[in-house]
Design an enzyme around this catalytic site. Structure first.
Site, PDB file in Angstrom:
ATOM      1  N   TYR A  61       0.842  -1.258  -0.014  1.00  0.00           N
ATOM      2  CA  TYR A  61       0.008  -0.029  -0.168  1.00  0.00           C
ATOM      3  C   TYR A  61       0.918   1.062   0.056  1.00  0.00           C
ATOM      4  CZ  TYR A  61      -4.086  -2.609   0.952  1.00  0.00           C
ATOM      5  OH  TYR A  61      -5.226  -3.736   0.867  1.00  0.00           O
ATOM      6  N   PRO A 231     -16.382  -2.114   0.479  1.00  0.00           N
ATOM      7  CA  PRO A 231     -17.817  -2.177   0.888  1.00  0.00           C
ATOM      8  C   PRO A 231     -18.737  -1.011   0.599  1.00  0.00           C
ATOM      9  CG  PRO A 231     -16.492  -1.763   2.984  1.00  0.00           C
ATOM     10  CD  PRO A 231     -15.582  -2.103   1.843  1.00  0.00           C
ATOM     11  N   LEU A 232     -18.044   0.175   0.336  1.00  0.00           N
ATOM     12  CA  LEU A 232     -18.823   1.463   0.368  1.00  0.00           C
ATOM     13  C   LEU A 232     -18.643   1.675  -1.099  1.00  0.00           C
ATOM     14  CD1 LEU A 232     -17.571   3.592   3.323  1.00  0.00           C
ATOM     15  CD2 LEU A 232     -19.641   2.892   2.959  1.00  0.00           C
ATOM     16  N   ALA A 233     -18.350   0.815  -1.876  1.00  0.00           N
ATOM     17  CA  ALA A 233     -18.375   1.071  -3.340  1.00  0.00           C
ATOM     18  C   ALA A 233     -17.972   2.451  -3.991  1.00  0.00           C
ATOM     19  CB  ALA A 233     -19.771   0.419  -3.948  1.00  0.00           C
ATOM     20  N   GLY A 235     -18.124   5.173  -2.757  1.00  0.00           N
ATOM     21  CA  GLY A 235     -19.229   6.325  -2.385  1.00  0.00           C
ATOM     22  C   GLY A 235     -20.304   6.410  -3.319  1.00  0.00           C
TER      23      GLY A 235
END
Length: 325
Positions: A61, A231-233, A235
């Protein structure tokens, strides 16, 4: 009350995980600045303020700067390391010179990656180490030797995988003396293969689904914690409009907004609650360093408990863009 598989093993009871991929600036060789460190400190503070005690890293990262930045946060706050759970990943080698990006589960690469991660983080151990993406050249016996050495030395306490199928997990576990406790997968209202694979058994539409058959059931049976990355795609259901968005995604974003307003909560909480409603007790990894967006996720667990079957299916079918078979 049911508890997460990772909690059963005494590793973490953090219902959400903060993904630290944005830490440290860009994916380049530019040095870490004081501003990068301050941004990370604010993100960690926001996460802890809503009960997040588990933090997800990977050795690649921002080309290692994410772990290094987090290490500086830890150094500035004595005692913090003992209050949190740190998970990192290895197995991806970025492109370098004439060499392409590749995957590497070799003994030497696993050990070198962990040593480098520990040095950057400024800690003596990782709570969890995940193998990042499947390596076609994997030798399970070689992985087993590396894991055993890391476990016996106290440098890694638990092991898991990311983006792996049932067969790949079983193939590795055949040689391991310890269980694989996590499988991290892409899951969101915009990435529904984990559900479509279930509902399209014996359906022609199922041939277009790209998800390992039986993986959800296998992980639940074996108490492997399913973590959701993305999981929030990005936004797209919580206010960030992306160009050329399909109509069904736009409709779903409007539905999320309406539900959030009706329930007096945030759109982020609704999006995450939908995932967390699943009986696999999915653990979302929220990949943002924005403190406001982090704290907007605070109500997710409560909303998961309040969400009805009808609301859950309404969101699912809307996000699919077509009716169930």
């Amino acid at each position: 009350m049911r508890i997460m598989p990772i909690e059963k093993r005494g590793i973490s009871d953090s219902r959400l995980v903060l993904g630290c991929m944005p830490f440290g600036g860009g994916w380049n060789s530019e040095p870490i600045t004081q501003e990068h460190i301050k941004e990370a400190e604010k993100a960690v503070e926001a996460a802890r303020s809503i009960g997040i005690t588990m933090f997800d890293h990977a050795n690649i990262y921002t080309r290692g700067k994410a772990e290094e930045t987090f290490g500086k946060v830890l150094k500035a706050q004595p005692g913090l390391r003992e209050q949190i759970v740190i998970q990192s990943k290895c197995g991806i080698r970025l492109a370098e010179g004439d060499l392409p990006g590749m995957f590497d589960f070799s003994y030497s690469h696993i050990l070198e990656s962990v040593e480098d991660s520990l040095k950057r983080l400024g800690t003596d151990y990782l709570d969890v180490l995940l193998l990042h993406r499947p390596d076609p050249l994997v030798e399970p016996e070689e992985v087993a030797v590396a894991f055993t050495k890391l476990k016996e030395s106290g440098k890694v306490r638990h092991f898991g995988v990311s983006n792996m199928s049932v067969g790949q997990i079983q193939f590795l576990e055949r040689s391991l003396s310890m269980p694989l406790v996590v499988n991290q997968l892409e899951m969101s209202l915009a990435h529904l293969h984990f559900l479509d694979e279930t509902v399209h058994v014996n359906q022609q539409a199922g041939t277009a689904v790209r998800f390992a058959e039986g993986l959800m059931e296998f992980c639940r049976t074996k108490d492997v914690q399913i973590q959701a990355w993305g999981p929030l795609a990005q936004g797209r259901f919580s206010g960030r409009a992306l160009p050329d968005e399909p109509e069904h995604i736009v409709r779903t974003a409007e539905l999320v907004k309406r539900l959030a307003e009706e329930k007096g909560t945030t759109r982020e909480a609704i999006v995450l609650a939908w995932l967390m409603k699943h009986p696999a007790l999915i653990q979302p990894v929220i990949g943002t360093a924005n403190p406001e967006r982090i704290t907007a996720c605070q109500d997710a667990e409560r909303q998961a408990g309040l969400m009805t079957r009808e609301e859950w299916y309404t969101l699912y079918v809307s996000a699919r863009g077509n009716a169930l078979p």
